[in-house]
Design a protein around this motif. Structure first.
Motif, mmCIF file in Angstrom:
data_model
loop_
_atom_site.group_PDB
_atom_site.id
_atom_site.type_symbol
_atom_site.label_atom_id
_atom_site.label_comp_id
_atom_site.label_asym_id
_atom_site.label_seq_id
_atom_site.Cartn_x
_atom_site.Cartn_y
_atom_site.Cartn_z
ATOM 1 N N VAL A 322 107.150 -11.910 -14.264
ATOM 2 C CA VAL A 322 105.832 -12.021 -13.672
ATOM 3 C C VAL A 322 104.977 -13.111 -14.132
ATOM 4 O O VAL A 322 104.448 -13.876 -13.062
ATOM 5 C CB VAL A 322 105.346 -10.716 -13.365
ATOM 6 C CG1 VAL A 322 103.938 -10.707 -12.714
ATOM 7 C CG2 VAL A 322 106.224 -9.557 -12.665
ATOM 8 N N VAL A 323 104.768 -12.927 -15.220
ATOM 9 C CA VAL A 323 103.853 -14.187 -15.852
ATOM 10 C C VAL A 323 104.460 -15.573 -15.706
ATOM 11 O O VAL A 323 103.690 -16.437 -15.475
ATOM 12 C CB VAL A 323 103.837 -13.792 -17.402
ATOM 13 C CG1 VAL A 323 102.981 -14.978 -17.872
ATOM 14 C CG2 VAL A 323 103.068 -12.529 -17.545
ATOM 15 N N GLU A 325 106.206 -16.424 -13.361
ATOM 16 C CA GLU A 325 106.310 -16.797 -12.126
ATOM 17 C C GLU A 325 104.915 -17.206 -11.696
ATOM 18 O O GLU A 325 104.630 -18.447 -10.882
ATOM 19 C CB GLU A 325 106.453 -15.594 -11.037
ATOM 20 C CG GLU A 325 106.277 -15.900 -9.523
ATOM 21 C CD GLU A 325 107.215 -16.906 -9.030
ATOM 22 O OE1 GLU A 325 107.179 -17.740 -8.082
ATOM 23 O OE2 GLU A 325 108.274 -16.969 -9.982
ATOM 24 N N GLU A 326 103.687 -16.646 -12.287
ATOM 25 C CA GLU A 326 102.618 -16.949 -11.831
ATOM 26 C C GLU A 326 102.094 -18.427 -12.696
ATOM 27 O O GLU A 326 101.551 -19.334 -12.097
ATOM 28 C CB GLU A 326 101.493 -15.874 -12.563
ATOM 29 C CG GLU A 326 101.620 -14.633 -11.840
ATOM 30 C CD GLU A 326 100.946 -14.651 -10.458
ATOM 31 O OE1 GLU A 326 99.896 -15.582 -10.189
ATOM 32 O OE2 GLU A 326 101.493 -14.033 -9.720
ATOM 33 N N ARG A 328 104.465 -20.651 -12.887
ATOM 34 C CA ARG A 328 104.852 -21.578 -12.190
ATOM 35 C C ARG A 328 104.188 -21.882 -11.075
ATOM 36 O O ARG A 328 104.029 -23.363 -10.501
ATOM 37 C CB ARG A 328 106.348 -21.312 -11.549
ATOM 38 C CG ARG A 328 107.275 -22.198 -11.053
ATOM 39 C CD ARG A 328 108.477 -21.491 -10.405
ATOM 40 N NE ARG A 328 108.307 -20.380 -9.577
ATOM 41 C CZ ARG A 328 107.841 -20.675 -8.221
ATOM 42 N NH1 ARG A 328 107.811 -21.953 -7.719
ATOM 43 N NH2 ARG A 328 107.656 -19.915 -7.461
ATOM 44 N N LYS A 329 103.594 -20.895 -10.371
ATOM 45 C CA LYS A 329 102.671 -21.103 -9.206
ATOM 46 C C LYS A 329 101.533 -21.972 -9.601
ATOM 47 O O LYS A 329 101.262 -22.783 -8.868
ATOM 48 C CB LYS A 329 102.231 -19.844 -8.594
ATOM 49 C CG LYS A 329 103.139 -18.924 -7.946
ATOM 50 C CD LYS A 329 102.609 -17.723 -7.515
ATOM 51 C CE LYS A 329 103.795 -16.956 -6.643
ATOM 52 N NZ LYS A 329 103.357 -15.580 -6.191
ATOM 53 N N LEU A 330 100.902 -21.690 -10.619
ATOM 54 C CA LEU A 330 99.955 -22.488 -11.197
ATOM 55 C C LEU A 330 100.489 -23.895 -11.415
ATOM 56 O O LEU A 330 99.717 -24.799 -11.230
ATOM 57 C CB LEU A 330 99.234 -21.836 -12.517
ATOM 58 C CG LEU A 330 98.461 -20.446 -12.515
ATOM 59 C CD1 LEU A 330 97.948 -20.039 -13.699
ATOM 60 C CD2 LEU A 330 97.161 -20.919 -11.491
ATOM 61 N N GLN A 333 100.514 -25.613 -8.191
ATOM 62 C CA GLN A 333 99.277 -25.799 -7.609
ATOM 63 C C GLN A 333 98.591 -27.040 -8.312
ATOM 64 O O GLN A 333 97.786 -27.922 -7.837
ATOM 65 C CB GLN A 333 98.254 -24.608 -7.738
ATOM 66 C CG GLN A 333 98.611 -23.353 -7.163
ATOM 67 C CD GLN A 333 97.894 -22.134 -7.037
ATOM 68 O OE1 GLN A 333 96.832 -21.952 -7.939
ATOM 69 N NE2 GLN A 333 98.133 -21.086 -6.322
#
Length: 432
Positions: A322-323, A325-326, A328-330, A333
């Motif tokens: 989960v971390v 993934e976050e 990667r999203k950041l 962005q």
């Protein structure tokens, strides 16, 4: 003083010796001259007596002539006339020939012509008749002394003296008449010259009066025109002064505009410098963005690796997944944001380049404007200098025109005076 003669009583001859006949003498004259001879009772008998004295006269001619010119010592005026036109020695020769001709026993046209010539000469040199009469009286006395010394017979002596007196009187008639005729001729010539002169003066006076009127009219016209020119010159001077004032004001405004353009040029230089700094800053930001993009890409790669490892770990790695993934999203962005920033920086750089070009063009225009303003300022300075010189010249022209007006006035006055003089001269000539 009695003359000392060569002949004396001891040498006297008889009156019957060497007797001359009337055929040996000649009287050939005009009727008018014959009347003169008749009035003094001069005839061939008298001429015979005169010719009979010829040897005696020739014998004593030197003493007669010397006595004749000795009297000149008492008259400085006569001496001056002789010295101005001849000499005593030359005149003695002439007088000897003249006396000898009187005792030749011939009275004709040549005899008369020679006496007329003498009279004309006397008039020409200014010898007055009274001096001629005095001289001939002295000559007569000298000849009478000779006759008185020569003749024993008183009747013969008296007859000879009468004959000599008559021929001398006749000669004086001829000379005085010729003198009078010559004087009259000169008077007539002088009168004719005077008449011609009066006519010429009258004609000249009339012409002079006409010229004076024309000159007066011309000077009046010239004066009027000069006054108009003076007015025009003064107006031109006023306009020139206005142009000078406007030119000076324009030069001042141009100077102010030139200073403002120089300030704009300075500010444009500063803006150009700031644009260059901004461009440099943008380039530095772009480098940072590139660095952030690189970090985001690496972070995304690490997030991907972490997700793979968490999947391998199974249930234990779910939280880490989960971390990851976050993260990667950041990272995505961040990458997207940085891309947008990069695009903005690129567009900013393009705008900076465009602005830089505009500033460069403006800078060129400002410099060209500065040069144009300088040329215009120089042109205005030349205008000011020209108008100042024009004002000086206009001032000089005004002075000269005023002086010319005074001269014209003087000419007009002189012309009026000349016209009056011409009228007076005309009146005088008409009266004469």
């Amino acid at each position: 003083m009695k003359l000392q003669f060569l002949s004396n009583k001891k040498a006297k001859q008889s009156s019957n010796e060497n007797r001359i006949s009337e055929e040996e003498v000649t009287i050939r004259v005009s009727k008018e001259v014959q009347v003169q001879l008749d009035l003094i009772h001069f005839n061939k008998k008298d001429l015979v007596l005169v010719k009979g004295l010829q040897p005696l006269i020739e014998e004593n001619i030197e003493s007669i002539v010397d006595q004749f010119y000795k009297n000149l010592e008492f008259n400085s005026g006569l001496k001056a006339i002789i010295n101005d036109h001849s000499s005593v020695e030359r005149l003695k020769v002439t007088l000897k020939r003249h006396i000898q001709e009187m005792f030749n026993g011939v009275i004709d046209e040549l005899f008369i012509k020679q006496r007329v010539t003498i009279a004309i000469t006397h008039v020409r040199i200014g010898l007055q008749p009274k001096w001629y009469m005095c001289a001939f009286q002295d000559l007569l006395e000298s000849i009478i002394d000779i006759i008185d010394e020569y003749y024993e017979d008183r009747d013969e002596s008296l007859a000879a003296i009468k004959a000599v007196s008559k021929i001398l009187n006749f000669e004086q008639q001829l000379v005085l008449e010729a003198y009078e005729n010559e004087t009259d001729r000169i008077i007539r010539e002088d009168r004719a010259k005077q008449d011609r002169l009066v006519a010429k003066v009258s004609e000249t006076a009339e012409e002079l009066a006409a010229i004076s009127e024309e000159t007066s009219a011309a000077t009046d016209e010239l004066k009027s025109r000069s006054e108009e020119v003076l007015t025009y010159s003064q107006e031109t001077s006023n306009h020139s002064q206005e142009v000078e004032m406007i030119s000076k004001e324009g030069a001042v405004k141009l100077q102010e505009q030139s200073e403002q353009v120089n300030k704009i040029d300075d500010n444009m230089g500063k803006i150009s410098e700031e644009m260059n700094i901004l461009k440099t800053t943008a380039e530095q930001i772009n480098e940072i963005v590139s660095l952030v993009q690189s970090i985001a890409a690496q972070t995304n790669l690490l997030a991907l690796n972490a997700a793979i490892e968490s999947a391998r770990a199974g249930e234990a790695g779910k939280g880490f997944a989960v971390v990851a993934e976050e993260v990667r999203k950041l990272s995505d962005q961040t990458k997207n944001s940085v891309s947008k920033v990069s695009e903005l920086i690129v567009r900013t750089n393009d705008q900076i380049d465009v602005m830089s070009n505009y500033i460069t063009d403006v800078d060129h225009l400002v410099k060209e404007s500065t040069n144009g303003l300088q040329e215009t300022s120089d042109f205005f300075k030349k205008i000011v200098q020209s108008t100042e010189q024009s004002n000086v010249q206009n001032s000089n022209v005004e002075k000269e025109l005023k002086n010319m007006a005074l001269v014209i006035e003087e000419i007009n006055n002189a012309t009026s005076q000349l016209a009056m003089s011409a009228d007076q001269l005309n009146n005088i000539t008409n009266e004469s």
